[in-house]
Design an enzyme around this catalytic site. Sequence first.
Site, PDB file in Angstrom:
ATOM      1  NE  ARG A   1       7.597 -12.660   5.103  1.00 45.97           N
ATOM      2  CZ  ARG A   1       6.996 -13.664   4.488  1.00 45.97           C
ATOM      3  NH1 ARG A   1       5.763 -13.508   4.016  1.00 45.97           N
ATOM      4  NH2 ARG A   1       7.619 -14.810   4.340  1.00 45.97           N
TER       5      ARG A   1
ATOM      6  CD  GLN B   1      -1.288 -20.465   6.518  1.00 46.50           C
ATOM      7  OE1 GLN B   1      -1.296 -20.282   7.731  1.00 46.50           O
ATOM      8  NE2 GLN B   1      -0.184 -20.391   5.791  1.00 46.50           N
TER       9      GLN B   1
ATOM     10  NE  ARG C   1       6.134 -15.851   0.586  1.00 49.93           N
ATOM     11  CZ  ARG C   1       6.031 -16.722  -0.424  1.00 49.93           C
ATOM     12  NH1 ARG C   1       6.709 -16.506  -1.541  1.00 49.93           N
ATOM     13  NH2 ARG C   1       5.283 -17.805  -0.316  1.00 49.93           N
TER      14      ARG C   1
ATOM     15  CE  LYS D   1       4.928 -21.594   0.788  1.00 49.33           C
ATOM     16  NZ  LYS D   1       5.711 -21.119   1.956  1.00 49.33           N
ATOM     17  CB  SER D   2      -1.014 -22.241  -1.955  1.00 40.98           C
ATOM     18  OG  SER D   2      -0.497 -21.147  -1.251  1.00 40.98           O
TER      19      SER D   2
ATOM     20  NE  ARG E   1       3.624 -18.017  10.557  1.00 38.33           N
ATOM     21  CZ  ARG E   1       3.496 -18.308   9.269  1.00 38.33           C
ATOM     22  NH1 ARG E   1       4.285 -19.225   8.722  1.00 38.33           N
ATOM     23  NH2 ARG E   1       2.584 -17.708   8.529  1.00 38.33           N
TER      24      ARG E   1
ATOM     25  CG  ASP F   1       2.531 -15.157   0.660  1.00 36.72           C
ATOM     26  OD1 ASP F   1       2.556 -14.952   1.885  1.00 36.72           O
ATOM     27  OD2 ASP F   1       2.050 -16.175   0.147  1.00 36.72           O
TER      28      ASP F   1
ATOM     29  NE  ARG G   1      -5.062 -24.411   0.140  1.00 40.90           N
ATOM     30  CZ  ARG G   1      -4.163 -23.669   0.765  1.00 40.90           C
ATOM     31  NH1 ARG G   1      -2.875 -23.876   0.551  1.00 40.90           N
ATOM     32  NH2 ARG G   1      -4.537 -22.727   1.610  1.00 40.90           N
TER      33      ARG G   1
ATOM     34  CB  SER H   1      -6.362 -16.431   7.429  1.00 42.71           C
ATOM     35  OG  SER H   1      -5.508 -17.559   7.435  1.00 42.71           O
TER      36      SER H   1
END
EC number: 2.5.1.19
Length: 437
Positions: free
Chosen positions: A350, A168, A392, A22-23, A123, A319, A27, A166
């Site tokens: 979470r 991100q 998840r 996914k990451s 978030r 994750d 990108r 992070s």
Amino acid sequence: MSPVRVFQCSRLEGTVYLPGDKSISHRALLLGAIAQGTTTVSNFLPSGDCLATAGALRDLGIEVVLPDSHTAIVHGRGLRGFRCPEKPVNCVRSGTTMRLLTGLLAAQPFESTLTGEEQLLRRPMERVASPLRQMGAHICTMNGYAPIIITGQNLRGACLALDVPSAQVKSAILLAGIYADSPATLLEAAPTRDHTERMLGAMGVNIDIRESKGIREITLIPPTHPLLPLEIKVPGDFSSAAFILAAALLAPQSRVRIKDVGINPTRIGFLDVLYQMGADIRIAGERIMANEPVADLEVQTSELEAVEIKGDLVVRMIDEFPILAVLATQARGRTIVRDASELRVKETDRIATVVKELKRLGARIEERPDGFEIWGPSQLRGIPVSSHGDHRLAMSLFVAGLVAQGETVIDDLDCAADSFPGFLTVMQSLGAHYVQY
């Protein structure tokens, strides 16, 4: 929402290929958009989050074509090719989309607004807006949250230390740094996933990376030439592999092989923890794909021991904590997770949601401010549980249902498609039994 009834499993066996990482898929789309020319992404992950990135780029004037379910073609328009969107750009539920686009849009010659669904609007976004402001960006958040209003500015280089590890935030700064008038340097005390650095390097951007006394220093020199388009095959997503690994470790007499999985060192902290717990996992056929290390993973049922997880290791498996918690319920001893307060600002809190739902299944688990403690092994019992719309957590509860006595009913597994479309089909191919309503 589609509830799923999961039945206790006696064995998992077989060979599977996983959807693309996914990451990396995110990108590849974003960087392809600012390349000069056509980028082709095979084994693209058609998850809800990655499709949100594709939709956002289309809103910004970039042609993104999906000729089949696992291929994406991005017709890049160069560094200044974005067009002013006619309406707020909808990032749906994807934090990666919103945070990385904030970096890219900070230097564009127009004003734009990034928004999304309620889950995304909860978030925190100041963590990306604040360092970008130090580079001269003009960014407004709504009391620290989205919607985000970005007024493009001329950016300057800066030396920035990441307060919260992070990938991100790091990526947003690097993407903004492409447009700066001088080099941008980031200092990170804990290694975060480095897919952006690897991909930018392959596109011709000069990135210098040094490590000294536990600090990783990343310096990006703004390019003076167009970025090269890519032709990239995305490795299988290790974060998706984590659920298969966990299920095979717990279900009796299981033996599973997972093909073409990305084993980037910044992503496989969970694998390191599994080895500490005594997991029987073999890495075979190591090779390079898309400038990323890839291998096959062979796993079989194992007796597990409790572990303590803290410090830098947390960043490399951020994750995987929901599925780690499921494994810990079956491990001998007390598993302790510390330094993981970042889990509270994911798709859900979470820490709170994992503790709540595993307790309902009969786990001995207690919440901590920055993690949790779990005593095992526990006999889990099937009962109705909730995914809270968190992909998840949903998949973790499915794995828990494979070892719980009786039947476990999960209220919503559709959200698994945010990161792992086809999750149920893969599990069924290995021998898992369920009924979807």
